[in-house]
Design a protein around this motif. Sequence first.
Motif, short mmCIF file in Angstrom:
data_model
loop_
_atom_site.label_atom_id
_atom_site.label_comp_id
_atom_site.label_asym_id
_atom_site.label_seq_id
_atom_site.Cartn_x
_atom_site.Cartn_y
_atom_site.Cartn_z
N UNK A 183 -5.38 7.32 -7.70
CA UNK A 183 -4.87 6.38 -6.69
C UNK A 183 -5.62 5.05 -6.79
N UNK A 184 -4.89 3.97 -6.92
CA UNK A 184 -5.54 2.66 -7.00
C UNK A 184 -4.91 1.76 -5.94
N UNK A 185 -5.76 1.18 -5.09
CA UNK A 185 -5.23 0.32 -4.04
C UNK A 185 -4.61 -0.93 -4.67
N UNK A 249 0.02 10.81 0.68
CA UNK A 249 -1.14 9.94 0.47
C UNK A 249 -0.73 8.48 0.62
N UNK A 250 0.40 8.14 -0.03
CA UNK A 250 0.88 6.75 0.06
C UNK A 250 1.10 6.36 1.52
N UNK A 255 -0.59 3.02 6.45
CA UNK A 255 -0.64 2.77 7.90
C UNK A 255 -1.57 1.60 8.18
N UNK A 256 -1.21 0.72 9.10
CA UNK A 256 -2.05 -0.45 9.36
C UNK A 256 -3.50 -0.06 9.63
N UNK A 266 -2.96 -2.01 3.49
CA UNK A 266 -3.01 -1.95 2.03
C UNK A 266 -2.00 -0.91 1.55
N UNK A 267 -1.59 -1.05 0.30
CA UNK A 267 -0.74 -0.02 -0.28
C UNK A 267 -1.47 0.54 -1.48
#
Length: 594
Positions: A183-185, A249-250, A255-256, A266-267
Amino acid sequence: MVTLDLMERKRAQEVLERSVARFAALIEHGRDVITIVDADIALLYASPAYERVFGYHSAELIGKPLGVTLHPEDRERVTSILSCLVADRGAVRNLECRFAHADGTWRYGEVTFVNRLDDPAVLGIICTTRDVTERVEAAARLVHQALHDALTGLPTRSLVMDRLATALARTARANDVVAVLFCDLDAFKVVNDSFGHEGGDRVLIEVAHRFTRELRGADTVARTGGDEFVVVCEGLSGVEESTALAAHVRDIVEEPIVFDDFETAVSVSIGIVTVAGSEASTADPLTLLRNADAAMYRAKRGGRARWVLFDESLVSAATCRRGLESELRRALVADEFVLHYQPIYDLNDDTIVGVEALLRWDNPTRGLLQPHEFIGLAEETGLIVPIGTWVLRQACNQMRRWACEVRWPGWMSVNFSGRQVAEPGLASAVNEILAASGLNADLLRLELTETALLRAGHAAAVELGAVRKLGVHVGMDDFGTGYASLTNLQQLPIDFLKIDRSFVITLTRGGKMRDNGNAIVAAVAQIGQTLDLETIAEGVETEEQAKLLREYGCPYGQGYQFARPAPANEIAKLLTAPNFLPPGAGDFAAWSSS
Ligand code: C2E
Ligand code: MG
Ligand code: MG
């Protein structure tokens, strides 16, 4: 003679007493705790240091089994070693075990046992204990630090690799499925630039917290890099469960994130690799992680905020990507970039009002590459910053030539990526390039995509404001592809809007889509007028689209209907065509070849 003998004995007695006192003092004040146990491992003696180190007075202990002073987990081991030692006269043993402290904690002791059961002066086993709690705890901290990330407390890469190896072994036995989620922001740099590193750290801690809160205890979540997390989940029923997990997870990451003093969102882009029990025994953790990474890159390039399941085709893509990346690094030095220009038209009188600079890469082996083939990579690697500077300089120089030599009165639009506006000192860099080229600031326009503008934080907005103060116009590209609200449009430091091609297409499509498209384009043109933002329609491909745009009050358009992007000399021909050539303009042929 007798007196002499008596005096000698007295002196000897004094010497003995002194040495006993010295030993007693040594025992009393030494930092080691001395205890003696008998053949039944019960305490015969405890030196005064016992109270200092472990908090219990020796009188409380005498006669009790040594075991009661030890940590329950150490008791059996220590007493069995001592039982053996009892039979081994004169033997010495060293070990480490935990002792109870009167304050309820445990202290680590390094103990040396010497069997002196045969020594009439001792008749027991002497235990010399040194308190090594600090050393043991420091060592444990070091191990933890090596295996856990200091910021989030999550395991690091080395620990997750270890866990993955164990998970694979277990999966091979249980015959279920293990999944690795890389997972990478997305665009985390923007968060850092907007809220400072401290703010960025808080966001990372919050994301880490969400991971640990939402995943099962048996799953491992690690932080493997700045904004990179790896999740290992075992015991899954199949691939579907891994993708459902990725979707979850996404969602939780998106969520804010709300703090007292700031709020952000962030996504995350996720690459998934799964291994079934039958393949688990031969799977290599390092390869799995690399494959999950390759899938994550595909997710990024597919537009971020999504997951991609690994398949073998991604391996060659990843190799290709690495190749492309090193070529991209060389391209600037090798002068392989070129700009093409696409005219922007006034829809009412068909004159050219501006041009947009569009980047191309003239790659020696791959041919002329379009932006979609390398801009994403340039953004990911940060190379977009020097490349963008090159584009701006080149475009300003070109525009200055057109403005001076053919007196063409239009403007030059240059695309900017979010990464570029996140760089500090943008306004002074733009100013410097303008000065070097001698171009008037009001002939330059910067285009930022809707998403980039919305992601740009406060610092970037301030920089853009400073750019506008120079006289440069700033606008929103691809409007309609992001989620800009009317409030955003009002508050962002912008002068123009470019309506995305996808809306222009729907103008002339069939059925309901056409109605919607027309309504949207009309509304956008209206919003532009109300908020005093110029609207420019992108991708106008037919006369019918141009006509409708005109009707809806969109003043400008660009697209294949009018002209395709082309090299400077081709565009010059359009700019100097009789109806665009202002009186007194210089001879086109004299400079177009340069
Ligand atoms: P954009 O800024 O929205 O540019 C418009 C794109 O639409 C260009 O694609 C252009 O060739 C294409 N286009 C124009 N008229 C039509 C039409 O009638 N029909 C169709 N189908 N397409 C049309 P291009 O040159 O491939 O550029 C793609 C994107 O790459 C640009 O979208 C821009 O976001 C980015 N880009 C290009 N040059 C640069 C640059 O120097 N820096 C940065 N950061 N991004 C750039
Ligand atoms: Mg553009
Ligand atoms: Mg666009």
